[in-house]
Write a protein that holds these residues in place. Structure first.
Motif, PDB file in Angstrom:
ATOM      1  N   GLY A 118      34.163  49.563 142.721  1.00  0.00           N
ATOM      2  CA  GLY A 118      34.026  50.923 143.104  1.00  0.00           C
ATOM      3  C   GLY A 118      35.163  51.646 143.166  1.00  0.00           C
ATOM      4  N   GLY A 119      36.260  51.529 143.727  1.00  0.00           N
ATOM      5  CA  GLY A 119      37.327  52.201 143.609  1.00  0.00           C
ATOM      6  C   GLY A 119      37.874  52.857 142.436  1.00  0.00           C
ATOM      7  N   LEU A 120      37.816  51.836 141.364  1.00  0.00           N
ATOM      8  CA  LEU A 120      37.957  52.621 140.041  1.00  0.00           C
ATOM      9  C   LEU A 120      37.047  53.618 139.609  1.00  0.00           C
ATOM     10  N   GLY A 121      35.753  53.116 140.040  1.00  0.00           N
ATOM     11  CA  GLY A 121      34.788  54.283 139.731  1.00  0.00           C
ATOM     12  C   GLY A 121      34.884  55.539 140.293  1.00  0.00           C
ATOM     13  N   ILE A 122      35.204  55.545 141.591  1.00  0.00           N
ATOM     14  CA  ILE A 122      35.515  56.791 142.229  1.00  0.00           C
ATOM     15  C   ILE A 122      36.860  57.523 141.670  1.00  0.00           C
ATOM     16  N   MET A 123      37.818  56.618 141.363  1.00  0.00           N
ATOM     17  CA  MET A 123      38.870  57.353 140.952  1.00  0.00           C
ATOM     18  C   MET A 123      38.565  58.001 139.443  1.00  0.00           C
ATOM     19  N   LEU A 124      37.844  57.432 138.696  1.00  0.00           N
ATOM     20  CA  LEU A 124      37.327  57.994 137.324  1.00  0.00           C
ATOM     21  C   LEU A 124      36.486  59.101 137.356  1.00  0.00           C
ATOM     22  N   GLY A 125      35.717  59.252 138.661  1.00  0.00           N
ATOM     23  CA  GLY A 125      34.907  60.318 138.738  1.00  0.00           C
ATOM     24  C   GLY A 125      35.588  61.734 139.383  1.00  0.00           C
ATOM     25  N   CYS A 126      36.839  61.582 139.685  1.00  0.00           N
ATOM     26  CA  CYS A 126      37.715  62.403 140.033  1.00  0.00           C
ATOM     27  C   CYS A 126      38.336  63.495 138.686  1.00  0.00           C
ATOM     28  N   ASP A 127      38.631  64.518 138.709  1.00  0.00           N
ATOM     29  CA  ASP A 127      39.053  65.089 137.676  1.00  0.00           C
ATOM     30  C   ASP A 127      40.218  64.894 136.988  1.00  0.00           C
ATOM     31  N   LEU A 128      41.416  64.472 138.031  1.00  0.00           N
ATOM     32  CA  LEU A 128      42.804  64.305 137.617  1.00  0.00           C
ATOM     33  C   LEU A 128      43.299  62.916 138.477  1.00  0.00           C
ATOM     34  N   THR A 129      44.179  62.207 138.164  1.00  0.00           N
ATOM     35  CA  THR A 129      44.606  60.962 138.822  1.00  0.00           C
ATOM     36  C   THR A 129      45.922  61.000 138.571  1.00  0.00           C
ATOM     37  N   ILE A 130      46.613  60.834 139.730  1.00  0.00           N
ATOM     38  CA  ILE A 130      48.152  60.458 139.753  1.00  0.00           C
ATOM     39  C   ILE A 130      48.311  58.975 140.526  1.00  0.00           C
ATOM     40  N   ALA A 131      49.067  58.270 139.860  1.00  0.00           N
ATOM     41  CA  ALA A 131      49.073  56.953 140.313  1.00  0.00           C
ATOM     42  C   ALA A 131      50.674  56.547 140.693  1.00  0.00           C
ATOM     43  N   ALA A 132      50.860  55.866 141.535  1.00  0.00           N
ATOM     44  CA  ALA A 132      51.941  55.280 142.069  1.00  0.00           C
ATOM     45  C   ALA A 132      52.458  54.142 141.152  1.00  0.00           C
ATOM     46  N   GLU A 133      53.949  54.162 140.759  1.00  0.00           N
ATOM     47  CA  GLU A 133      54.399  52.961 140.097  1.00  0.00           C
ATOM     48  C   GLU A 133      54.021  51.610 140.574  1.00  0.00           C
ATOM     49  N   GLY A 134      53.561  50.605 139.932  1.00  0.00           N
ATOM     50  CA  GLY A 134      52.911  49.334 140.294  1.00  0.00           C
ATOM     51  C   GLY A 134      51.643  49.165 140.979  1.00  0.00           C
ATOM     52  N   THR A 135      50.733  50.277 140.547  1.00  0.00           N
ATOM     53  CA  THR A 135      49.589  50.242 140.935  1.00  0.00           C
ATOM     54  C   THR A 135      48.583  49.379 139.914  1.00  0.00           C
ATOM     55  N   ARG A 136      47.810  48.475 140.459  1.00  0.00           N
ATOM     56  CA  ARG A 136      46.954  47.530 139.447  1.00  0.00           C
ATOM     57  C   ARG A 136      45.544  48.030 139.328  1.00  0.00           C
ATOM     58  N   PHE A 137      44.995  48.042 138.296  1.00  0.00           N
ATOM     59  CA  PHE A 137      43.666  48.684 137.985  1.00  0.00           C
ATOM     60  C   PHE A 137      42.777  47.315 137.590  1.00  0.00           C
ATOM     61  N   SER A 138      41.360  47.299 138.203  1.00  0.00           N
ATOM     62  CA  SER A 138      40.775  46.187 137.654  1.00  0.00           C
ATOM     63  C   SER A 138      39.252  46.658 137.696  1.00  0.00           C
ATOM     64  N   LEU A 139      38.276  46.272 136.864  1.00  0.00           N
ATOM     65  CA  LEU A 139      36.820  46.638 136.893  1.00  0.00           C
ATOM     66  C   LEU A 139      36.331  45.756 137.964  1.00  0.00           C
TER      67      LEU A 139
END
Length: 267
Positions: A118-139
């Motif tokens: 759900g964290g990925l979904g909330i992020m995708l629902g935002c208009d823009l995303t800025i990520a820190a180096e080392g961030t890991r994403f998973s469905l």
């Protein structure tokens, strides 16, 4: 902006504060990597409802406390009465995500650590995303025997294409910040120690813009997938005329003619 001192030690599962025209929402269950339980879901929806009523908000930043943005839903809370708890939690979070998507003010996700489920979904629902180096994403959902929620199935295919979205979903592929940037899942990747500063600078830039016009741009872009070419032309014409009635449009035109920098008020 850093979290205000009076909120740093708060036990609330979600912190909210204002920095001028910029609103901040920060998930605040660091010991659980900000996994979303029912209390967090309720707090998220309530905070989004407050934002929707605040016409002075001109940009929103969503972040997570501790070592992660959001590591998904609180799986432990689903063991007892999973159907009822899933229905309640999803309804609350979806209400918040829907409100954020409808805001005229741009919404920025500032992510680090783990961004899953759900964290990925909330992020995708935002208009823009800025990520820190080392961030890991998973469905993350397939490992639970579940499908996705929180806008993932709507946004991800539109961002990365259907085939890549299916690969990520069906194989539960984990990817890093560099791959997320390559895929267009995030807009910028910055050093971890500069994440908050860079997100704040981006929010300040957006908050100084013509908020009503930015809201129209958001709606036009998102709705374009559902319209024919001629329908989109008509929607563009209508939106432009609406913008032409605003104080910010008059300021923008005046500044252009007078060869100066416009000073927008979000009106």
């Amino acid at each position: 902006m850093n979290c205000p001192d009076d909120l740093i030690h708060s036990n609330s599962p979600l912190l909210s504060w204002r920095d001028g025209a910029i609103a901040h929402l920060r998930f605040n269950r660091p010991a659980a990597l900000n996994a979303i339980d029912l209390a967090t879901a309720q707090a998220f929806r309530s905070a989004c409802e407050v934002l929707a009523e605040d016409r002075e908000v001109r940009a929103v930043v969503i972040s997570g406390a501790g070592r992660a943005f959001i590591a998904g839903g609180d799986v432990a809370s689903l063991r007892e009465d999973p159907v009822a708890n899933a229905q309640k939690g999803i309804a609350l979070v979806h209400a918040g995500v829907s409100i954020l998507a409808a805001l005229e003010a741009p919404v920025i996700a500032s992510v680090h650590g783990a961004v899953a489920g759900g964290g990925l979904g909330i992020m995708l629902g935002c208009d823009l995303t800025i990520a820190a180096e080392g961030t890991r994403f998973s469905l993350a959902y397939p490992n639970l025997g579940a499908s996705c929620d929180c806008s993932t199935s709507w946004v991800l295919p539109r961002v990365v294409g259907l085939r890549k979205a299916l690969e990520i979903a069906l194989l539960d592929g984990m990817f890093d910040a560099d791959e997320a940037l390559r895929l267009g899942v995030v807009n910028r990747v910055v050093p971890a120690d500069r994440l908050e500063q860079e997100a704040g600078a981006l929010a300040a830039r957006l908050a100084s813009g013509p908020t009503r016009a930015l809201g129209q741009l958001k709606r036009l872009m998102c709705d374009s997938f559902e319209r024919s070419f001629d329908e989109q032309l008509a929607a563009e014409a209508e939106a432009f005329v609406q913008c032409a009635s605003t104080a910010d449009f008059r300021e923008g035109v005046g500044a252009f003619v007078e060869k100066r920098t416009p000073c927008f008020r979000g009106e």
